[in-house]
Design a protein around this motif. Structure first.
Motif, PDB file in Angstrom:
ATOM      1  N   GLU A  57      27.170  46.431  19.456  1.00 54.69           N
ATOM      2  CA  GLU A  57      26.483  45.754  18.270  1.00 54.69           C
ATOM      3  C   GLU A  57      28.398  45.542  18.015  1.00 54.69           C
ATOM      4  OE1 GLU A  57      24.751  49.569  17.171  1.00 54.69           O
ATOM      5  OE2 GLU A  57      22.381  48.076  18.289  1.00 54.69           O
ATOM      6  N   ASP A  58      29.274  46.709  17.753  1.00 51.45           N
ATOM      7  CA  ASP A  58      30.299  46.867  16.875  1.00 51.45           C
ATOM      8  C   ASP A  58      32.074  45.380  17.396  1.00 51.45           C
ATOM      9  OD1 ASP A  58      29.953  49.513  16.321  1.00 51.45           O
ATOM     10  OD2 ASP A  58      31.267  50.464  17.995  1.00 51.45           O
ATOM     11  N   PHE A  59      30.900  44.909  18.857  1.00 55.56           N
ATOM     12  CA  PHE A  59      31.947  43.854  19.387  1.00 55.56           C
ATOM     13  C   PHE A  59      31.667  42.511  18.298  1.00 55.56           C
ATOM     14  CE2 PHE A  59      33.624  40.075  21.611  1.00 55.56           C
ATOM     15  CZ  PHE A  59      34.440  40.847  21.967  1.00 55.56           C
ATOM     16  N   ASP A  60      30.448  42.740  18.344  1.00 52.45           N
ATOM     17  CA  ASP A  60      29.636  41.421  17.589  1.00 52.45           C
ATOM     18  C   ASP A  60      29.539  41.561  15.685  1.00 52.45           C
ATOM     19  OD1 ASP A  60      28.028  40.563  19.873  1.00 52.45           O
ATOM     20  OD2 ASP A  60      26.240  41.465  19.497  1.00 52.45           O
ATOM     21  N   GLU A  61      29.926  42.749  15.351  1.00 52.26           N
ATOM     22  CA  GLU A  61      30.546  42.678  14.302  1.00 52.26           C
ATOM     23  C   GLU A  61      32.164  42.008  13.758  1.00 52.26           C
ATOM     24  OE1 GLU A  61      31.229  46.514  10.978  1.00 52.26           O
ATOM     25  OE2 GLU A  61      29.679  46.002  11.956  1.00 52.26           O
ATOM     26  N   HIS A  62      32.601  42.457  15.368  1.00 53.30           N
ATOM     27  CA  HIS A  62      33.694  42.928  15.288  1.00 53.30           C
ATOM     28  C   HIS A  62      34.214  41.039  15.388  1.00 53.30           C
ATOM     29  CE1 HIS A  62      38.621  42.216  16.413  1.00 53.30           C
ATOM     30  NE2 HIS A  62      37.907  43.203  15.889  1.00 53.30           N
ATOM     31  N   TYR A  63      33.539  40.645  15.959  1.00 52.28           N
ATOM     32  CA  TYR A  63      33.280  38.844  16.480  1.00 52.28           C
ATOM     33  C   TYR A  63      32.903  38.056  15.079  1.00 52.28           C
ATOM     34  CZ  TYR A  63      33.255  34.529  19.007  1.00 52.28           C
ATOM     35  OH  TYR A  63      33.014  33.208  19.681  1.00 52.28           O
ATOM     36  N   GLU A  64      32.515  38.795  14.657  1.00 52.09           N
ATOM     37  CA  GLU A  64      31.884  37.877  13.401  1.00 52.09           C
ATOM     38  C   GLU A  64      33.202  37.827  12.321  1.00 52.09           C
ATOM     39  OE1 GLU A  64      30.005  34.914  10.925  1.00 52.09           O
ATOM     40  OE2 GLU A  64      29.487  35.614  12.851  1.00 52.09           O
ATOM     41  N   ARG A  65      34.014  38.154  11.930  1.00 51.38           N
ATOM     42  CA  ARG A  65      35.274  39.001  11.203  1.00 51.38           C
ATOM     43  C   ARG A  65      35.873  38.228  11.440  1.00 51.38           C
ATOM     44  NH1 ARG A  65      34.262  44.110  11.363  1.00 51.38           N
ATOM     45  NH2 ARG A  65      35.779  44.669  12.456  1.00 51.38           N
ATOM     46  N   LYS A 114      33.204  38.256  25.641  1.00 49.36           N
ATOM     47  CA  LYS A 114      33.057  39.991  26.164  1.00 49.36           C
ATOM     48  C   LYS A 114      32.970  39.156  27.704  1.00 49.36           C
ATOM     49  CE  LYS A 114      29.257  40.119  22.850  1.00 49.36           C
ATOM     50  NZ  LYS A 114      27.879  39.993  22.490  1.00 49.36           N
ATOM     51  N   ASP A 115      33.057  37.937  28.384  1.00 49.14           N
ATOM     52  CA  ASP A 115      32.527  37.731  29.770  1.00 49.14           C
ATOM     53  C   ASP A 115      34.206  37.903  29.898  1.00 49.14           C
ATOM     54  OD1 ASP A 115      30.595  37.798  30.895  1.00 49.14           O
ATOM     55  OD2 ASP A 115      30.710  35.535  30.269  1.00 49.14           O
ATOM     56  N   SER A 116      35.174  37.859  28.844  1.00 49.45           N
ATOM     57  CA  SER A 116      36.803  37.324  28.952  1.00 49.45           C
ATOM     58  C   SER A 116      37.275  39.261  29.503  1.00 49.45           C
ATOM     59  CB  SER A 116      37.330  36.623  28.045  1.00 49.45           C
ATOM     60  OG  SER A 116      37.524  35.380  28.298  1.00 49.45           O
ATOM     61  N   LEU A 117      36.361  39.579  28.249  1.00 44.57           N
ATOM     62  CA  LEU A 117      37.165  41.286  28.492  1.00 44.57           C
ATOM     63  C   LEU A 117      36.887  41.770  30.010  1.00 44.57           C
ATOM     64  CD1 LEU A 117      35.948  44.110  25.140  1.00 44.57           C
ATOM     65  CD2 LEU A 117      36.217  44.892  27.910  1.00 44.57           C
ATOM     66  N   VAL A 118      35.557  41.924  30.217  1.00 43.78           N
ATOM     67  CA  VAL A 118      35.164  42.285  31.453  1.00 43.78           C
ATOM     68  C   VAL A 118      36.115  42.489  33.015  1.00 43.78           C
ATOM     69  CG1 VAL A 118      33.245  42.982  33.111  1.00 43.78           C
ATOM     70  CG2 VAL A 118      32.561  42.626  30.513  1.00 43.78           C
ATOM     71  N   SER A 119      36.293  40.183  32.465  1.00 38.75           N
ATOM     72  CA  SER A 119      36.902  40.215  34.203  1.00 38.75           C
ATOM     73  C   SER A 119      38.575  40.762  34.048  1.00 38.75           C
ATOM     74  CB  SER A 119      36.853  38.553  33.870  1.00 38.75           C
ATOM     75  OG  SER A 119      37.517  38.097  35.445  1.00 38.75           O
ATOM     76  N   TYR A 120      38.943  40.810  32.586  1.00 42.10           N
ATOM     77  CA  TYR A 120      40.378  41.347  32.158  1.00 42.10           C
ATOM     78  C   TYR A 120      40.752  42.833  32.606  1.00 42.10           C
ATOM     79  CZ  TYR A 120      44.912  40.185  30.602  1.00 42.10           C
ATOM     80  OH  TYR A 120      46.103  40.002  30.043  1.00 42.10           O
ATOM     81  N   PHE A 121      39.512  43.424  31.749  1.00 39.92           N
ATOM     82  CA  PHE A 121      39.771  45.177  32.721  1.00 39.92           C
ATOM     83  C   PHE A 121      39.713  44.939  34.184  1.00 39.92           C
ATOM     84  CE2 PHE A 121      37.038  48.532  33.752  1.00 39.92           C
ATOM     85  CZ  PHE A 121      37.622  49.513  33.146  1.00 39.92           C
ATOM     86  N   ARG A 171      41.455  48.251  23.002  1.00 38.39           N
ATOM     87  CA  ARG A 171      42.421  47.721  22.717  1.00 38.39           C
ATOM     88  C   ARG A 171      42.488  46.261  22.795  1.00 38.39           C
ATOM     89  NH1 ARG A 171      44.298  51.237  26.284  1.00 38.39           N
ATOM     90  NH2 ARG A 171      44.151  50.021  28.234  1.00 38.39           N
ATOM     91  N   PHE A 172      41.456  45.225  23.924  1.00 38.72           N
ATOM     92  CA  PHE A 172      40.992  44.036  23.855  1.00 38.72           C
ATOM     93  C   PHE A 172      40.511  43.660  22.376  1.00 38.72           C
ATOM     94  CE2 PHE A 172      38.812  40.532  24.058  1.00 38.72           C
ATOM     95  CZ  PHE A 172      38.968  40.038  24.963  1.00 38.72           C
ATOM     96  N   MET A 173      39.658  43.758  21.211  1.00 36.31           N
ATOM     97  CA  MET A 173      39.002  43.853  20.226  1.00 36.31           C
ATOM     98  C   MET A 173      40.164  44.018  19.215  1.00 36.31           C
ATOM     99  SD  MET A 173      35.483  45.050  19.278  1.00 36.31           S
ATOM    100  CE  MET A 173      35.643  46.699  18.822  1.00 36.31           C
ATOM    101  N   ASN A 174      41.479  44.723  18.983  1.00 36.83           N
ATOM    102  CA  ASN A 174      42.794  44.863  18.474  1.00 36.83           C
ATOM    103  C   ASN A 174      43.651  44.066  18.841  1.00 36.83           C
ATOM    104  OD1 ASN A 174      40.645  46.591  17.219  1.00 36.83           O
ATOM    105  ND2 ASN A 174      41.330  48.561  17.851  1.00 36.83           N
ATOM    106  N   GLY A 175      43.744  43.316  19.880  1.00 34.41           N
ATOM    107  CA  GLY A 175      44.663  42.431  20.516  1.00 34.41           C
ATOM    108  C   GLY A 175      45.703  43.139  20.467  1.00 34.41           C
ATOM    109  N   LYS A 176      45.535  44.564  21.866  1.00 31.96           N
ATOM    110  CA  LYS A 176      46.641  45.745  21.706  1.00 31.96           C
ATOM    111  C   LYS A 176      47.011  45.285  23.169  1.00 31.96           C
ATOM    112  CE  LYS A 176      47.784  47.107  17.903  1.00 31.96           C
ATOM    113  NZ  LYS A 176      48.891  46.280  17.141  1.00 31.96           N
ATOM    114  N   VAL A 177      46.324  44.470  23.673  1.00 31.63           N
ATOM    115  CA  VAL A 177      46.318  44.452  25.638  1.00 31.63           C
ATOM    116  C   VAL A 177      47.867  43.225  25.953  1.00 31.63           C
ATOM    117  CG1 VAL A 177      44.023  44.956  26.000  1.00 31.63           C
ATOM    118  CG2 VAL A 177      44.279  42.272  25.500  1.00 31.63           C
ATOM    119  N   SER A 178      48.144  42.790  27.082  1.00 35.64           N
ATOM    120  CA  SER A 178      49.381  42.029  27.988  1.00 35.64           C
ATOM    121  C   SER A 178      48.580  40.763  27.680  1.00 35.64           C
ATOM    122  CB  SER A 178      49.070  42.544  29.249  1.00 35.64           C
ATOM    123  OG  SER A 178      50.334  41.161  29.869  1.00 35.64           O
ATOM    124  N   ARG A 179      49.173  39.823  26.962  1.00 34.33           N
ATOM    125  CA  ARG A 179      49.012  38.648  25.644  1.00 34.33           C
ATOM    126  C   ARG A 179      48.354  38.529  24.777  1.00 34.33           C
ATOM    127  NH1 ARG A 179      52.827  36.342  29.951  1.00 34.33           N
ATOM    128  NH2 ARG A 179      51.854  36.419  31.697  1.00 34.33           N
TER     129      ARG A 179
END
Length: 275
Positions: free
Chosen positions: A254-262, A113-120, A141-149
């Protein structure tokens, strides 16, 4: 030294790059177009690799390593061997010569979560990566891995799974924030360096966020504005644990936590709960 950065490519400053796939990993076109140079990099046995997902503490760890190497004295400009090489590459893209030479690697992983914010915020500032778009778009895009790196999940799991196959020290950003002295001593031991107590205290001080934020060697303020416009957001912005709470909506969390668990539920890699 940064493994996958080519500062001589001055044409990068006039446009934001497009993303291309590099072995299924979305990467800036300037990395992909010059990939043979990176792929064929010849490591030396005493090279030390620092690898992180972007905005997860690579500059911080490089400062710590440099200070340990110099016994608490800030590193001179001309790098002598052993070389310290920084990268954001996932494990599968690291040049084979690092493993052929049995090099050591230090990995720093930061909670998603902090990685996402800082990268944004980094995308808002740095012209070497694509425009981030709106927060809600970048979030998806971050959740789906569609960002740089590419995917944060694939990056951290790949390095975690490699830690028992190579000489790898795997550290957590949150642990360094909590107890920098303890983690610095782990790094020193990994580097086979014995430090005097006064040197340890000096390294703790000089590698603190407050000091590094004002250090031109660490805060990237010497980088031209056409590459990194820090009037938008500082490269060293907050360095906090839990800043995601200032950005995520309840629904996004809530969406992120669900995706993270998967993505992470079956992995032995566990980050401390950031709730």
């Amino acid at each position: 030294m940064e493994l996958d950065y080519h500062p001589e490519l001055r044409d990068l400053t006039i446009r934001r790059p497009q993303l291309k796939l590099l072995e299924d990993v979305p990467s800036p076109d300037w990395v992909v177009d010059n990939w043979e140079t990176v792929k064929n990099f010849q490591a030396k046995p005493d090279d030390l690799l620092i690898a992180t997902y972007p905005k997860a503490g690579s500059t911080w760890m490089q400062e710590i390593v440099d200070l340990i190497s110099q016994n608490g004295i800030e590193l001179i400009e001309k790098m002598a061997f052993p070389r310290v090489i920084k990268t954001h590459l996932p494990i599968q893209l690291v040049p084979k010569s690092f493993w052929e030479q049995d090099c050591k690697a230090i990995i720093v992983a930061r909670n998603a979560k902090d990685s996402l914010v800082s990268y944004f915020h980094f995308h808002r500032t740095c012209h070497l990566v694509p425009e981030p778009g709106a927060w809600r778009e970048f979030f998806q895009r971050f959740m789906n891995g569609k960002v740089s790196r590419g995917s944060w999940y694939d990056h951290v799991k790949g390095w975690w799974e490699a830690k028992d196959k190579h000489r790898i020290l795997f550290l957590f950003y949150e642990d360094i924030k909590e107890n920098p002295r303890r983690e610095i001593l782990k790094v020193a031991e990994f580097m086979e360096k014995v430090l005097e107590e006064d040197v340890i205290e000096k390294i703790v001080h000089l590698s603190s966020f407050k000091v590094m934020k004002d250090n031109p060697m660490a805060n990237y303020t010497t980088v031209p504005m056409d590459i990194m416009d820090q009037n938008i957001s500082r490269f060293m912005r907050k360095g906090e644990v839990g800043d995601w709470k200032n950005h995520f909506t309840v629904s996004q969390n809530e969406d992120f936590d669900e995706h993270y668990e998967r993505q992470m539920g079956h992995s032995s890699l566990k980050f401390r709960n950031v709730l």
